[in-house]
Design a protein around this motif. Sequence first.
Motif, PDB file in Angstrom:
ATOM      1  N   ASN A  71       0.812  -1.221   0.000  1.00 17.55           N
ATOM      2  CA  ASN A  71       0.000   0.000   0.000  1.00 17.55           C
ATOM      3  C   ASN A  71       0.842   1.266   0.000  1.00 17.55           C
ATOM      4  OD1 ASN A  71      -2.749   0.376  -0.166  1.00 17.55           O
ATOM      5  ND2 ASN A  71      -3.103  -0.704   1.765  1.00 17.55           N
ATOM      6  N   ASP A  72       1.960   1.202   0.712  1.00 19.98           N
ATOM      7  CA  ASP A  72       2.808   2.391   0.869  1.00 19.98           C
ATOM      8  C   ASP A  72       3.735   2.624  -0.322  1.00 19.98           C
ATOM      9  OD1 ASP A  72       1.653   2.909   3.261  1.00 19.98           O
ATOM     10  OD2 ASP A  72       3.268   2.070   4.485  1.00 19.98           O
ATOM     11  N   MET A  73       3.779   1.681  -1.261  1.00 19.94           N
ATOM     12  CA  MET A  73       4.659   1.871  -2.426  1.00 19.94           C
ATOM     13  C   MET A  73       4.139   3.024  -3.280  1.00 19.94           C
ATOM     14  SD  MET A  73       5.253  -2.074  -3.726  1.00 19.94           S
ATOM     15  CE  MET A  73       6.273  -3.251  -2.810  1.00 19.94           C
ATOM     16  N   PRO A  74       5.033   3.885  -3.826  1.00 21.66           N
ATOM     17  CA  PRO A  74       4.575   4.911  -4.772  1.00 21.66           C
ATOM     18  C   PRO A  74       3.884   4.245  -5.957  1.00 21.66           C
ATOM     19  CG  PRO A  74       6.901   5.209  -4.207  1.00 21.66           C
ATOM     20  CD  PRO A  74       6.496   3.894  -3.630  1.00 21.66           C
ATOM     21  N   GLN A  75       2.959   4.958  -6.578  1.00 22.94           N
ATOM     22  CA  GLN A  75       2.062   4.367  -7.579  1.00 22.94           C
ATOM     23  C   GLN A  75       2.786   3.616  -8.706  1.00 22.94           C
ATOM     24  OE1 GLN A  75      -0.697   7.190  -9.333  1.00 22.94           O
ATOM     25  NE2 GLN A  75      -1.222   5.769 -10.976  1.00 22.94           N
ATOM     26  N   ARG A  76       3.790   4.275  -9.304  1.00 30.74           N
ATOM     27  CA  ARG A  76       4.496   3.677 -10.440  1.00 30.74           C
ATOM     28  C   ARG A  76       5.327   2.461  -9.999  1.00 30.74           C
ATOM     29  NH1 ARG A  76       3.474   3.635 -15.683  1.00 30.74           N
ATOM     30  NH2 ARG A  76       5.237   2.655 -16.695  1.00 30.74           N
ATOM     31  N   TYR A  77       5.966   2.591  -8.835  1.00 23.61           N
ATOM     32  CA  TYR A  77       6.759   1.509  -8.261  1.00 23.61           C
ATOM     33  C   TYR A  77       5.862   0.282  -8.019  1.00 23.61           C
ATOM     34  CZ  TYR A  77      10.222  -0.677  -5.106  1.00 23.61           C
ATOM     35  OH  TYR A  77      11.130  -1.533  -4.528  1.00 23.61           O
ATOM     36  N   ARG A  78       4.702   0.551  -7.426  1.00 26.59           N
ATOM     37  CA  ARG A  78       3.768  -0.547  -7.147  1.00 26.59           C
ATOM     38  C   ARG A  78       3.271  -1.198  -8.437  1.00 26.59           C
ATOM     39  NH1 ARG A  78      -0.788   1.285  -3.524  1.00 26.59           N
ATOM     40  NH2 ARG A  78      -1.181   2.512  -5.380  1.00 26.59           N
ATOM     41  N   LEU A 127       9.642 -12.841  -1.497  1.00 24.79           N
ATOM     42  CA  LEU A 127      10.695 -12.965  -2.499  1.00 24.79           C
ATOM     43  C   LEU A 127      11.932 -12.239  -2.041  1.00 24.79           C
ATOM     44  CD1 LEU A 127      11.244 -10.738  -5.228  1.00 24.79           C
ATOM     45  CD2 LEU A 127       8.809 -10.716  -4.925  1.00 24.79           C
ATOM     46  N   ASP A 128      13.053 -12.574  -2.622  1.00 28.56           N
ATOM     47  CA  ASP A 128      14.338 -11.964  -2.287  1.00 28.56           C
ATOM     48  C   ASP A 128      14.341 -10.504  -2.739  1.00 28.56           C
ATOM     49  OD1 ASP A 128      16.961 -11.143  -2.125  1.00 28.56           O
ATOM     50  OD2 ASP A 128      17.796 -12.962  -3.024  1.00 28.56           O
ATOM     51  N   SER A 129      14.472  -9.580  -1.788  1.00 29.04           N
ATOM     52  CA  SER A 129      14.397  -8.161  -2.142  1.00 29.04           C
ATOM     53  C   SER A 129      15.555  -7.729  -3.046  1.00 29.04           C
ATOM     54  CB  SER A 129      14.352  -7.292  -0.882  1.00 29.04           C
ATOM     55  OG  SER A 129      15.491  -7.531  -0.092  1.00 29.04           O
ATOM     56  N   ASN A 130      16.605  -8.540  -3.122  1.00 26.92           N
ATOM     57  CA  ASN A 130      17.735  -8.182  -3.995  1.00 26.92           C
ATOM     58  C   ASN A 130      17.404  -8.251  -5.478  1.00 26.92           C
ATOM     59  OD1 ASN A 130      19.686  -7.701  -1.949  1.00 26.92           O
ATOM     60  ND2 ASN A 130      19.826  -9.914  -1.632  1.00 26.92           N
ATOM     61  N   VAL A 131      16.315  -8.924  -5.842  1.00 28.71           N
ATOM     62  CA  VAL A 131      15.985  -9.028  -7.270  1.00 28.71           C
ATOM     63  C   VAL A 131      14.990  -7.936  -7.696  1.00 28.71           C
ATOM     64  CG1 VAL A 131      16.456 -11.510  -7.315  1.00 28.71           C
ATOM     65  CG2 VAL A 131      14.096 -10.714  -7.003  1.00 28.71           C
ATOM     66  N   ILE A 132      14.685  -7.011  -6.797  1.00 32.08           N
ATOM     67  CA  ILE A 132      13.781  -5.910  -7.151  1.00 32.08           C
ATOM     68  C   ILE A 132      14.603  -4.732  -7.676  1.00 32.08           C
ATOM     69  CG2 ILE A 132      11.974  -4.349  -6.331  1.00 32.08           C
ATOM     70  CD1 ILE A 132      11.370  -6.377  -4.146  1.00 32.08           C
ATOM     71  N   GLU A 133      14.265  -4.264  -8.848  1.00 29.46           N
ATOM     72  CA  GLU A 133      14.985  -3.131  -9.447  1.00 29.46           C
ATOM     73  C   GLU A 133      14.539  -1.811  -8.809  1.00 29.46           C
ATOM     74  OE1 GLU A 133      14.169  -3.521 -13.625  1.00 29.46           O
ATOM     75  OE2 GLU A 133      14.977  -5.552 -13.686  1.00 29.46           O
ATOM     76  N   ASP A 134      15.266  -0.756  -9.114  1.00 25.64           N
ATOM     77  CA  ASP A 134      14.977   0.553  -8.507  1.00 25.64           C
ATOM     78  C   ASP A 134      13.561   1.034  -8.795  1.00 25.64           C
ATOM     79  OD1 ASP A 134      17.519   0.582  -7.559  1.00 25.64           O
ATOM     80  OD2 ASP A 134      18.311   1.953  -9.079  1.00 25.64           O
ATOM     81  N   ASP A 135      12.998   0.611  -9.928  1.00 28.94           N
ATOM     82  CA  ASP A 135      11.664   1.102 -10.299  1.00 28.94           C
ATOM     83  C   ASP A 135      10.545   0.184  -9.808  1.00 28.94           C
ATOM     84  OD1 ASP A 135      11.763  -1.096 -11.961  1.00 28.94           O
ATOM     85  OD2 ASP A 135      11.408  -0.001 -13.818  1.00 28.94           O
ATOM     86  N   GLY A 136      10.881  -0.837  -9.016  1.00 30.98           N
ATOM     87  CA  GLY A 136       9.860  -1.733  -8.473  1.00 30.98           C
ATOM     88  C   GLY A 136       9.691  -3.022  -9.241  1.00 30.98           C
ATOM     89  N   THR A 137      10.217  -3.089 -10.462  1.00 33.55           N
ATOM     90  CA  THR A 137      10.133  -4.314 -11.267  1.00 33.55           C
ATOM     91  C   THR A 137      10.914  -5.450 -10.607  1.00 33.55           C
ATOM     92  OG1 THR A 137       9.962  -3.029 -13.313  1.00 33.55           O
ATOM     93  CG2 THR A 137      10.672  -5.318 -13.532  1.00 33.55           C
TER      94      THR A 137
END
Lengths: 218, 218
Positions: free
Chosen positions: A11-18, B163-173
Amino acid sequence: MTNLFDSGVINDMPQRYRANFINSLSGYKSANLIGTCDANRHTNLAIVTSVFHVGANPPLMGMIMRPHTVTRDTLGNIKEQGYYTINAVPVSMYMQAHQTSARYNPEQSEFDQCGFTPCWQEGFAAPFVKESPMRVGLRVEDTQRIDANQTELVIGRIEQVWLDSNVIEDDGTVDISQLSLACVSGLDTYHKANPLAKMAYAKPDKAPSQIKLFNTDQ
Amino acid sequence: MTNLFDSGVINDMPQRYRANFINSLSGYKSANLIGTCDANRHTNLAIVTSVFHVGANPPLMGMIMRPHTVTRDTLGNIKEQGYYTINAVPVSMYMQAHQTSARYNPEQSEFDQCGFTPCWQEGFAAPFVKESPMRVGLRVEDTQRIDANQTELVIGRIEQVWLDSNVIEDDGTVDISQLSLACVSGLDTYHKANPLAKMAYAKPDKAPSQIKLFNTDQ
């Protein structure tokens, strides 16, 4: 190492990130171009990654459409005309396919703007994509509103399939690995798939077995 | 060479042949194991290839379930308990995952029979799959009947993601290429995907461009 992301964190993630995060959780998705036209045969083309199998008898495919995004012209055409095409994206054209997600003016056709060729077939009222090696023409069977977020489920009945009959196996399976199709993860990452194996029909009293092993070095 | 298969040809296909053919047309699909349990925490696990993204806000995923097939226990548990998990299948376990499609007796758990480990998390009433590197826990938001063929659309709201947070890119992908997930075509063919590129957000006045190019030799 596994981390928890609970509903509070999400819920707290910014819109685009989420959007990027949640879109990733459905894993690999097929990349398809949806071909439509309006009453004047003005064409439209849009990449959609939410196409899924609904049933084989009758032959049905589904997809989720967002009425308030760049695909609103596609949805409008589908509802107005009752016909649309689903065209698998070849790996060689993933960049052009992605470009159809740009917000072009309604009077511009993504076919022209992005480098695809509309292909009209007798008896079918929507344009296919000539560059696609697997093209499906559908008649709208039903549209249902998803109340949870006001998107729309479009169910289509398959009327035409265009593909090279040489890639169909004896059991009816299309060996799509011969068609070099792209798949997608998240909103923007494209992949090429390499086949591992075709599995035998699973039975409780038999260990899983491969009918066919592909060369994994390709 | 492209051949036409029209509705007459499709209609005339033998049932199993047509199932294989039509199932192939949706292209690459994510391979997911659906974890559920009954009121006595008796577990069930089923491979499903129709999971799709519905929306990010609220965070929703959908899937199509067939009430009269081997997944009827899964659907029953989901409706009874209101919770289920979606667990991405790693390439290393595609054979075991496929084996969950065998018609086991209701008193047998596919976790035990196929070699997966149920993983219970505090505050969540359905079992996750320990061997999966991307696990999603959902609460049923809605179920809708698809009138065209009497299947059911299950919409779930995401409550937990592991999931492993290390595989999340800066933009949330989530860079799922690091998780070695399997994908599926047709009813029984498993693939490994290799990433090609992450594309920039598409704009009408800009040529398509890659943000990141992956090493395609892997």
